[in-house]
Design a protein around this motif. Structure first.
Motif, short mmCIF file in Angstrom:
data_model
loop_
_atom_site.label_atom_id
_atom_site.label_comp_id
_atom_site.label_asym_id
_atom_site.label_seq_id
_atom_site.Cartn_x
_atom_site.Cartn_y
_atom_site.Cartn_z
N ARG A 128 -101.83 -6.79 -103.20
CA ARG A 128 -100.49 -7.39 -103.20
C ARG A 128 -100.39 -8.55 -104.19
NH1 ARG A 128 -97.15 -5.62 -99.17
NH2 ARG A 128 -98.11 -4.38 -97.53
N SER A 129 -101.07 -8.40 -105.32
CA SER A 129 -100.98 -9.44 -106.35
C SER A 129 -99.63 -9.44 -107.04
CB SER A 129 -102.09 -9.24 -107.39
OG SER A 129 -102.02 -7.94 -107.95
N VAL A 130 -98.98 -8.28 -107.12
CA VAL A 130 -97.65 -8.16 -107.71
C VAL A 130 -96.83 -7.26 -106.80
CG1 VAL A 130 -96.30 -7.32 -109.66
CG2 VAL A 130 -98.48 -8.47 -110.08
N MET A 131 -95.72 -7.82 -106.30
CA MET A 131 -94.86 -7.07 -105.38
C MET A 131 -93.42 -7.14 -105.88
SD MET A 131 -96.84 -5.80 -103.11
CE MET A 131 -95.68 -5.28 -101.85
N PRO A 132 -92.60 -6.15 -105.50
CA PRO A 132 -91.18 -6.21 -105.88
C PRO A 132 -90.53 -7.51 -105.44
CG PRO A 132 -91.71 -4.04 -105.01
CD PRO A 132 -92.93 -4.90 -104.80
N ALA A 133 -89.66 -8.02 -106.29
CA ALA A 133 -88.90 -9.28 -106.12
C ALA A 133 -89.71 -10.50 -106.52
CB ALA A 133 -88.38 -9.46 -104.70
N ASP A 134 -91.00 -10.36 -106.87
CA ASP A 134 -91.79 -11.50 -107.35
C ASP A 134 -91.39 -11.84 -108.78
OD1 ASP A 134 -93.14 -11.52 -105.00
OD2 ASP A 134 -95.05 -10.80 -105.80
N GLY A 173 -90.77 -12.03 -116.02
CA GLY A 173 -89.56 -11.50 -115.41
C GLY A 173 -89.74 -11.25 -113.93
N ARG A 174 -88.73 -10.68 -113.34
CA ARG A 174 -88.73 -10.34 -111.92
C ARG A 174 -89.19 -8.91 -111.74
NH1 ARG A 174 -84.99 -8.34 -108.04
NH2 ARG A 174 -85.13 -9.41 -106.02
N VAL A 175 -90.13 -8.68 -110.83
CA VAL A 175 -90.66 -7.34 -110.60
C VAL A 175 -89.59 -6.50 -109.92
CG1 VAL A 175 -92.46 -5.98 -109.49
CG2 VAL A 175 -93.01 -8.23 -110.42
N MET A 176 -89.18 -5.44 -110.60
CA MET A 176 -88.19 -4.53 -110.04
C MET A 176 -88.84 -3.41 -109.24
SD MET A 176 -85.51 -6.00 -111.14
CE MET A 176 -84.29 -4.79 -110.67
N GLU A 177 -89.98 -2.90 -109.75
CA GLU A 177 -90.62 -1.74 -109.11
C GLU A 177 -92.04 -1.62 -109.63
OE1 GLU A 177 -90.12 3.15 -108.92
OE2 GLU A 177 -88.74 1.92 -110.11
N THR A 178 -92.94 -1.16 -108.79
CA THR A 178 -94.29 -0.76 -109.20
C THR A 178 -94.51 0.67 -108.74
OG1 THR A 178 -95.23 -1.67 -107.17
CG2 THR A 178 -95.21 -3.11 -109.09
N ARG A 237 -87.74 -7.24 -114.98
CA ARG A 237 -86.44 -7.58 -115.56
C ARG A 237 -86.51 -9.02 -116.03
NH1 ARG A 237 -81.13 -5.72 -115.15
NH2 ARG A 237 -79.53 -7.32 -115.48
N THR A 238 -86.35 -9.26 -117.32
CA THR A 238 -86.50 -10.58 -117.90
C THR A 238 -85.24 -11.42 -117.66
OG1 THR A 238 -85.60 -9.96 -120.06
CG2 THR A 238 -87.96 -9.58 -119.69
N HIS A 239 -85.32 -12.70 -118.04
CA HIS A 239 -84.16 -13.58 -117.90
C HIS A 239 -82.97 -13.05 -118.69
CE1 HIS A 239 -85.85 -16.94 -115.65
NE2 HIS A 239 -86.97 -16.76 -116.32
N GLY A 240 -83.27 -12.39 -119.80
CA GLY A 240 -82.19 -11.85 -120.64
C GLY A 240 -81.67 -10.52 -120.18
N ARG A 248 -95.65 -16.32 -105.13
CA ARG A 248 -96.68 -16.24 -104.09
C ARG A 248 -97.79 -17.23 -104.40
NH1 ARG A 248 -96.40 -11.39 -101.06
NH2 ARG A 248 -94.70 -10.06 -101.77
N PRO A 249 -98.42 -17.80 -103.35
CA PRO A 249 -98.13 -17.64 -101.92
C PRO A 249 -96.89 -18.41 -101.46
CG PRO A 249 -99.89 -19.21 -102.22
CD PRO A 249 -99.59 -18.67 -103.59
N ALA A 250 -96.40 -19.34 -102.31
CA ALA A 250 -95.17 -20.08 -102.00
C ALA A 250 -94.43 -20.28 -103.31
CB ALA A 250 -95.49 -21.43 -101.35
N THR A 251 -93.13 -20.55 -103.22
CA THR A 251 -92.32 -20.70 -104.42
C THR A 251 -92.32 -22.12 -104.98
OG1 THR A 251 -90.37 -21.09 -103.04
CG2 THR A 251 -90.80 -18.82 -103.73
#
Length: 540
Positions: free
Chosen positions: A184-190, A199-204, A212-215, A236-239
């Motif tokens: 769980r090193s990379v999960m959707p919405a991270d 960017g934000r993880v959309m899917e693995t 999805r990058t800032h742009g 993770r583990p906290a924002t």
């Protein structure tokens, strides 16, 4: 019919049944909520379960319907009922598939109802499901159709080795994806940074990780690259993450004043959390100034460019209001000459055109129409006398989101809004709903605290960038000293205004009822004016 033709027809028929069942159940399967983004509710739970079992159940129903047709069609019965083991094997496999899907659906819904994520990642879940399907198919072939599966297993192992050698890159991505899902090193919405991509993880999935990058760009990063890269996970583990904004100030500005301005600037940005508190300190002495850094914490580190820019913007306004200079590189001689000029200019009185602007702004404001006129509406001061007061005022600017003052603060100045918009909020002790209001150009703010000594009665924040005329206590002293009758006239005017608002003032959170009653008596207001006047004269 001889040869392979019956077998080909049988396989095509079974494939057609599977295709029709898949097409019919696609809407149900698409309506399921994923365990990465679960939706709760009894109806949604039933919809999810229906989606899990819909395809194998549809295959069984369609197969049973076709068998019924074949039984009652004499021309087709000999061809499709002469191999009962095949039919039994087909039904057995899909009954097993239906059971597996039902167990999986119930397990996922149990975790959803408990508000917990399903412990098996989707990629690994798909692999386990596929392995169980293959094992079920082999078991059916062995037990029902009495087929020796040993050669099949041996040939499968050989084919697997050949395919594995040919698809090393694909298998590398698959294994890397399984590893990421397990850890769980990379999960959707991270929010993550992988190498040069952020960017934000959309899917693995089995092959790639989609960001999805800032742009708004969608970046596909192969899982093998993700597994070998240094991953900066901002979720993770906290924002909570710390930011740093460097800034410079001149040698003529005391470090304590600079650090206080930096801290106030950081705390005025809504995204900055108060705990842990921000801090600031000197980092380096340069030839042209002193370098500082202000550090603060937020829960939105991925949006750091905008947040850091907002803090930097607030720093500029704080520095301008406090007279703190931001230096730029220059030679020692040029620096000394410039600092001498700046120091001299700070001691100079305002230029005549600025004084005239202040007088004009005053005459168009509530300060003039509410305070500098008598009961008959006649002006108490002439323009020449207004200029004496205006020389002690200063023009200041605030930016969006800053706080001018808070309810309950002490106040020794008032403000005239020259341009822009401010938002006020008044809170009461009796827990009634707070009163909110907006003020624009010409409005006078904070005069009651300056004249009566009561705390600020409202919290005022900047809604859009504003320019204010600050009327400090020394300007008020100058006003009181212009004519002997001014303190008496002003005290009467303030007492009349206060009497109309006494009921509301007594219910404010920041003051007690007795304090309001005592402070707003005219003789006490007049005594305060005379005391301020004496102190101002003594300082001179």
């Amino acid at each position: 019919m001889n040869g392979f033709l019956p077998l080909v027809i049988e396989c095509l028929s079974l494939l057609a049944i599977f295709s029709v069942a898949s097409g019919l159940t696609m809407p149900l399967r698409r309506a399921m909520s994923t365990h990465e983004h679960p939706e709760r509710g009894f109806v949604q739970a039933l919809r999810n379960l229906a989606g899990h079992i819909s395809r194998p159940l549809a295959v069984l129903i369609i197969s049973e319907a076709l068998l019924a047709i074949f039984r009652f069609t004499p021309q087709l019965r000999p061809h499709f009922l002469e191999l009962p083991d095949h039919v039994k094997a087909w039904f057995s496999f899909w009954v097993i598939a239906l059971s597996l899907n039902l167990v999986e659906g119930i397990a996922k819904e149990v975790f959803t109802v408990r508000g917990r994520p399903f412990p098996i990642p989707e990629l690994l879940n798909s692999i386990i499901r596929t392995v169980l399907y293959v094992a079920s198919a082999l078991a059916v072939l062995k037990t029902i159709m009495d087929i020796d599966i040993s050669p099949l297993l041996a040939s499968t192992a050989l084919v697997t080795a050949v395919v594995g050698f040919a698809l090393q890159g694909v298998l590398s991505n698959l294994l890397a994806g399984m590893s990421m899902h397990l850890t769980r090193s990379v999960m959707p919405a991270d929010w993550v940074r992988i190498g040069d991509v952020e960017g934000r993880v959309m899917e693995t999935n089995w092959r790639e990780t989609r960001l999805r990058t800032h742009g708004g760009h969608i970046m596909l990063v192969p899982n093998s690259i993700v597994a070998n890269a240094t991953i900066h996970n901002m979720s993770r583990p906290a924002t909570l993450r710390r930011h740093s904004v460097p800034v410079g100030a001149s040698y003529s500005d005391a470090p304590g004043d600079v650090i206080d301005a930096l801290l106030q600037s950081a705390l005025s940005v809504p995204e900055v959390v108060p705990d842990p508190p921000p801090d600031a300190f000197i980092t380096e002495f340069k030839d042209f100034g002193i370098n500082y850094v202000v550090r603060f914490w937020t829960d939105n580190y991925h949006d750091r460019q905008a947040i850091d820019g907002d803090v930097a913007r607030k720093i500029w306004y704080q520095f301008k209001r406090r007279g703190i200079e931001i230096p730029f590189p220059m030679s020692d001689k040029l620096l000394n000459d410039m600092m001498a000029v700046v120091s001299h200019q700070r001691r100079l009185p305002p230029e005549d055109d600025e004084i005239e602007r202040r007088v004009g702004d005053l005459k168009e404001s509530d300060f003039y129409t509410r305070i500098l006129v008598d009961a008959d509406g006649q002006a108490l001061l002439q323009d020449g006398e207004l200029r004496q007061v205006a020389t002690r005022m200063r023009r200041i600017r605030y930016t969006v989101g800053e706080t001018l003052f808070n309810q309950g603060d002490s106040g020794d100045s008032c403000y005239v809004v020259v341009r822009g918009c401010l938002h006020g909020r008044v809170e009461y002790e009796d827990a009634r709903e707070a009163v909110e209001f907006d003020v624009g150009p010409g409005v006078l703010l904070g005069e009651m605290s300056l004249m009566t000594g009561l705390p600020r009665t409202a919290t005022v924040t900047v809604r859009e960038e504003v320019e204010l005329l600050e009327i400090p206590q020394d300007a008020f002293v100058c006003l009181l000293a212009l004519h002997p009758e001014i303190p008496g006239v002003l005290s009467q005017m303030v007492a009349r205004r206060a009497a109309r608002n006494t009921a509301a003032l007594e219910k404010l959170k920041c003051v007690s009822k007795d304090e309001v009653a005592e402070t707003l008596r005219q003789e006490n207001i007049l005594q305060r004016f005379l005391r301020i006047l004496r102190h101002g004269s003594a300082r001179k």
